[in-house]
Scaffold this motif. Structure first.
Motif, PDB file in Angstrom:
ATOM      1  N   ARG B  64       0.821  -1.215   0.000  1.00  8.77           N
ATOM      2  CA  ARG B  64       0.000   0.000   0.000  1.00  8.77           C
ATOM      3  C   ARG B  64       0.847   1.254   0.000  1.00  8.77           C
ATOM      4  O   ARG B  64       0.487   2.266  -0.598  1.00  8.77           O
ATOM      5  CB  ARG B  64      -0.901   0.006   1.242  1.00  8.77           C
ATOM      6  N   PRO B 144      -1.912  11.011 -12.063  1.00 14.34           N
ATOM      7  CA  PRO B 144      -2.223   9.643 -12.474  1.00 14.34           C
ATOM      8  C   PRO B 144      -3.331   9.044 -11.620  1.00 14.34           C
ATOM      9  O   PRO B 144      -3.346   9.215 -10.396  1.00 14.34           O
ATOM     10  CB  PRO B 144      -0.906   8.894 -12.250  1.00 14.34           C
ATOM     11  N   ALA B 145      -4.251   8.359 -12.259  1.00 12.08           N
ATOM     12  CA  ALA B 145      -5.422   7.852 -11.555  1.00 12.08           C
ATOM     13  C   ALA B 145      -5.055   6.824 -10.502  1.00 12.08           C
ATOM     14  O   ALA B 145      -5.710   6.721  -9.468  1.00 12.08           O
ATOM     15  CB  ALA B 145      -6.399   7.232 -12.550  1.00 12.08           C
ATOM     16  N   ASN B 146      -3.990   6.094 -10.746  1.00  7.44           N
ATOM     17  CA  ASN B 146      -3.618   5.038  -9.815  1.00  7.44           C
ATOM     18  C   ASN B 146      -2.902   5.578  -8.588  1.00  7.44           C
ATOM     19  O   ASN B 146      -2.444   4.828  -7.743  1.00  7.44           O
ATOM     20  CB  ASN B 146      -2.700   4.033 -10.508  1.00  7.44           C
ATOM     21  N   TRP B 147      -2.799   6.891  -8.483  1.00  6.59           N
ATOM     22  CA  TRP B 147      -1.983   7.460  -7.430  1.00  6.59           C
ATOM     23  C   TRP B 147      -2.554   7.204  -6.049  1.00  6.59           C
ATOM     24  O   TRP B 147      -1.820   7.108  -5.068  1.00  6.59           O
ATOM     25  CB  TRP B 147      -1.833   8.969  -7.642  1.00  6.59           C
ATOM     26  N   ARG B 149      -3.534   4.882  -4.378  1.00  4.93           N
ATOM     27  CA  ARG B 149      -3.232   3.708  -3.570  1.00  4.93           C
ATOM     28  C   ARG B 149      -2.148   4.049  -2.561  1.00  4.93           C
ATOM     29  O   ARG B 149      -1.384   3.200  -2.134  1.00  4.93           O
ATOM     30  CB  ARG B 149      -2.804   2.550  -4.473  1.00  4.93           C
ATOM     31  N   ASP B 151       0.755   6.074  -2.460  1.00  6.54           N
ATOM     32  CA  ASP B 151       2.110   5.820  -2.941  1.00  6.54           C
ATOM     33  C   ASP B 151       3.020   6.922  -2.427  1.00  6.54           C
ATOM     34  O   ASP B 151       3.411   7.815  -3.141  1.00  6.54           O
ATOM     35  CB  ASP B 151       2.107   5.802  -4.472  1.00  6.54           C
TER      36      ASP B 151
END
Lengths: 158, 158
Positions: B64, B144-147, B149, B151
């Motif tokens: 995560r 970025p859309a995946n950010w 999570r 990071d």
DNA sequence: TAGGTTAGTCAACGTGGTTGACCAAACCGT
DNA sequence: ACGGTTTGGTCAACCACGTTGACTAACCTA
């Protein structure tokens, strides 16, 4: 009257600010790596900025970066080893050692500036110039005015 | 036609994003310290968030947070020592060690959420709700859309 | 010239990260 | 049911970046 917006959780704002910052910095260093500066870490860019074209001393560098002179000295050591900075004696004060950008360091600094401009341009292409300018203006309004003396490293580690 | 805005240097945008983030985080931890959580460092808040009310394992925590399981394990060690986390055996898998919030950790997490909401409220008092929402929406669009999570750590040190 | 201030360095340490090696438990295909 | 692979956790060594404290050499000033 407009329907009231549902309350947004407060933690998304800092997360998005961090995400925006990180995206820019990551993109910057990916491009810098492509242009021959793969060893430059995020911190180093700020240090090169703080040294500037005129050079400084380690103590003054510590002041600008908001860290101890010892920490500044160690960072200078690393950047000297990487070929970005050099030390020179001060003829008028034998205690001082001037820290200057090498040609390689100046190259990295100039490329950073160009890339940052390109990245901002990319943001204006998706958001429009007004929105980007609005973000900057709004953030200026909620951020301490003295912040811009480059008060950067070490805050995250504590 | 409007006079064209003079070109703004690209480096002020990341600096302002960082300034905004740091301002929020610094204010958060100043207030947390006042409320009995003086030992909580900026990093720890993200870790508590990532552990969550349900708990996890060190490996999953590393995923995560985007760091190695060893790094996650060490951070858990420190937060256990501070009384924010505890480890428990998993009865169904003897390899796993569950990481859970202690009552003290849950208290810190809840207070963080409240304080973040208050800080966002303070921003809307100076900027207006629309402007704050616009910052969030705009940043979502360029990030970025995946950010999300989580990071987060380790990026600055590199 | 004596005494205080300033610049730089060294040493010890703390925190947060990395890789590599290793063990034990769990899973899985034959 | 067994043997090989995957997974979770830990240890050790190391690196980057920060801190404080102690010390020297050089400068400044009363």
């Amino acid at each position: 009257m407009p329907t009231p917006e549902p309350q947004r959780p407060g933690f998304v704002l800092p997360l998005l600010l961090l995400a925006g910052f990180r995206t820019l910095i990551d993109d910057l260093h990916a491009e810098l790596a492509r242009q021959g500066h793969a060893e430059l870490r995020p911190l180093h860019g700020f240090v090169l900025q703080a040294v500037g074209a005129d050079g400084t001393t380690a103590s003054e560098l510590g002041n600008r970066l908001g860290v101890s002179k010892q920490a500044a000295g160690k960072t200078v050591d690393r950047l000297v080893a990487l070929g970005y900075l050099e030390r020179a004696d001060d003829s008028r004060d034998a205690r001082r050692k001037l820290v200057r950008l090498t040609p390689h360091g100046l190259d990295g600094l100039r490329r950073s500036a160009v890339i940052f401009d390109e990245l901002r341009q990319r943001w204006t292409e998706t958001l429009g110039a007004e929105r980007v300018a609005a973000i900057e203006d709004d953030l200026r309004a909620v951020t301490p005015a003295n912040w811009f003396r480059l008060d950067i490293p070490g805050w995250f580690t504590g």
